[in-house]
Design a protein around this motif. Structure first.
Motif, PDB file in Angstrom:
ATOM      1  N   GLY A  60       0.820  -1.205   0.000  1.00  0.00           N
ATOM      2  CA  GLY A  60       0.000   0.000   0.000  1.00  0.00           C
ATOM      3  C   GLY A  60       0.846   1.243   0.000  1.00  0.00           C
ATOM      4  O   GLY A  60       2.060   1.212   0.193  1.00  0.00           O
TER       5      GLY A  60
ATOM      6  N   LYS B 298       1.530   6.881   3.911  1.00  0.00           N
ATOM      7  CA  LYS B 298       0.678   8.017   4.277  1.00  0.00           C
ATOM      8  C   LYS B 298       1.284   8.705   5.502  1.00  0.00           C
ATOM      9  O   LYS B 298       0.780   8.565   6.617  1.00  0.00           O
ATOM     10  CB  LYS B 298      -0.746   7.541   4.553  1.00  0.00           C
ATOM     11  CG  LYS B 298      -1.399   6.906   3.345  1.00  0.00           C
ATOM     12  CD  LYS B 298      -2.807   6.468   3.636  1.00  0.00           C
ATOM     13  CE  LYS B 298      -3.418   5.853   2.374  1.00  0.00           C
ATOM     14  NZ  LYS B 298      -4.783   5.390   2.609  1.00  0.00           N
TER      15      LYS B 298
ATOM     16  N   GLN C 217      -7.984   3.174   6.887  1.00  0.00           N
ATOM     17  CA  GLN C 217      -7.546   4.274   6.011  1.00  0.00           C
ATOM     18  C   GLN C 217      -7.268   3.816   4.584  1.00  0.00           C
ATOM     19  O   GLN C 217      -7.011   4.631   3.717  1.00  0.00           O
ATOM     20  CB  GLN C 217      -6.292   4.942   6.582  1.00  0.00           C
ATOM     21  CG  GLN C 217      -6.477   5.570   7.925  1.00  0.00           C
ATOM     22  CD  GLN C 217      -7.379   6.787   7.853  1.00  0.00           C
ATOM     23  OE1 GLN C 217      -7.372   7.536   6.894  1.00  0.00           O
ATOM     24  NE2 GLN C 217      -8.164   6.990   8.898  1.00  0.00           N
ATOM     25  N   GLN C 218      -7.303   2.511   4.362  1.00  0.00           N
ATOM     26  CA  GLN C 218      -6.957   1.972   3.028  1.00  0.00           C
ATOM     27  C   GLN C 218      -8.113   2.065   2.072  1.00  0.00           C
ATOM     28  O   GLN C 218      -9.227   2.005   2.335  1.00  0.00           O
ATOM     29  CB  GLN C 218      -6.467   0.533   3.152  1.00  0.00           C
ATOM     30  CG  GLN C 218      -5.213   0.404   3.975  1.00  0.00           C
ATOM     31  CD  GLN C 218      -4.064   1.280   3.518  1.00  0.00           C
ATOM     32  OE1 GLN C 218      -3.572   1.143   2.407  1.00  0.00           O
ATOM     33  NE2 GLN C 218      -3.641   2.193   4.347  1.00  0.00           N
TER      34      GLN C 218
ATOM     35  N   TRP D 182      -5.023   1.670  10.536  1.00  0.00           N
ATOM     36  CA  TRP D 182      -4.356   1.676   9.236  1.00  0.00           C
ATOM     37  C   TRP D 182      -5.263   1.050   8.176  1.00  0.00           C
ATOM     38  O   TRP D 182      -5.444   1.592   7.089  1.00  0.00           O
ATOM     39  CB  TRP D 182      -3.017   0.953   9.301  1.00  0.00           C
ATOM     40  CG  TRP D 182      -2.397   0.683   7.974  1.00  0.00           C
ATOM     41  CD1 TRP D 182      -2.364  -0.497   7.307  1.00  0.00           C
ATOM     42  CD2 TRP D 182      -1.741   1.636   7.130  1.00  0.00           C
ATOM     43  NE1 TRP D 182      -1.732  -0.344   6.089  1.00  0.00           N
ATOM     44  CE2 TRP D 182      -1.332   0.943   5.962  1.00  0.00           C
ATOM     45  CE3 TRP D 182      -1.462   2.989   7.233  1.00  0.00           C
ATOM     46  CZ2 TRP D 182      -0.665   1.579   4.932  1.00  0.00           C
ATOM     47  CZ3 TRP D 182      -0.776   3.613   6.194  1.00  0.00           C
ATOM     48  CH2 TRP D 182      -0.391   2.920   5.051  1.00  0.00           C
ATOM     49  N   LEU D 183      -5.830  -0.107   8.505  1.00  0.00           N
ATOM     50  CA  LEU D 183      -6.706  -0.789   7.548  1.00  0.00           C
ATOM     51  C   LEU D 183      -7.913   0.078   7.202  1.00  0.00           C
ATOM     52  O   LEU D 183      -8.358   0.090   6.049  1.00  0.00           O
ATOM     53  CB  LEU D 183      -7.160  -2.129   8.114  1.00  0.00           C
ATOM     54  CG  LEU D 183      -6.094  -3.219   8.219  1.00  0.00           C
ATOM     55  CD1 LEU D 183      -6.670  -4.458   8.879  1.00  0.00           C
ATOM     56  CD2 LEU D 183      -5.477  -3.533   6.874  1.00  0.00           C
TER      57      LEU D 183
END
Length: 148
Positions: free
Chosen positions: A130, A133, A147-148, A144-145
């Protein structure tokens, strides 16, 4: 030209104790022991693609930090219990009391920390797929996931 870092060296207060920790707990392989100079060289992994040097220092011990590159699945599913089962206290980069791995969004990478018997700060780290950021800073894997 440069393909990576091959070796790093740290100071330890007791070579035998450090050897037991790094070979029995972390499963590194002894490459060479220089008893006269009180130095041990350990291979990781067994293909000898990198090496850790342990130098016994009985005065003015200076602790260091380095990271072991690991699989993401190991860090997510096994690292915390592995550390706890071996009497080690996992902690995250923020040192906020959580023992869950954190994501460095600027890389991105997933990491969890622990100390060796001499207080050297060690880390299990895995690069994540990914886009980096950096503005997200350091966050939980769940965040984090999201925000993907």
């Amino acid at each position: 030209m440069i393909k990576g870092i091959y070796e790093t060296h740290i100071q330890v207060s007791n070579l035998e104790r450090a050897l037991a920790f790094y070979t029995k707990v972390l499963n590194l392989k002894l490459g060479h022991l220089d008893e006269a100079r009180r130095i041990a060289f350990l291979f990781m992994p067994e293909d000898k693609s990198s090496m850790l040097g342990l130098w016994e220092q009985t005065e003015n011990l200076q602790t260091r930090h380095f990271a072991f590159y690991c699989d993401q699945a190991f860090i997510l599913d096994q690292a915390v219990s592995f550390l706890q089962d071996n009497g080690l206290q996992p902690y995250n980069f923020l040192k906020d009391g959580s023992i869950q791995p954190m994501v460095f969004a600027w890389m991105p990478a997933l990491a969890i920390y622990f100390n060796d018997p001499d207080g050297n700060q060690l880390e299990f780290i895995a690069l994540l797929t990914g886009e980096a950021k950096p503005a997200l800073g350091v966050l939980t894997y769940g965040d984090w996931l999201a925000q993907q």
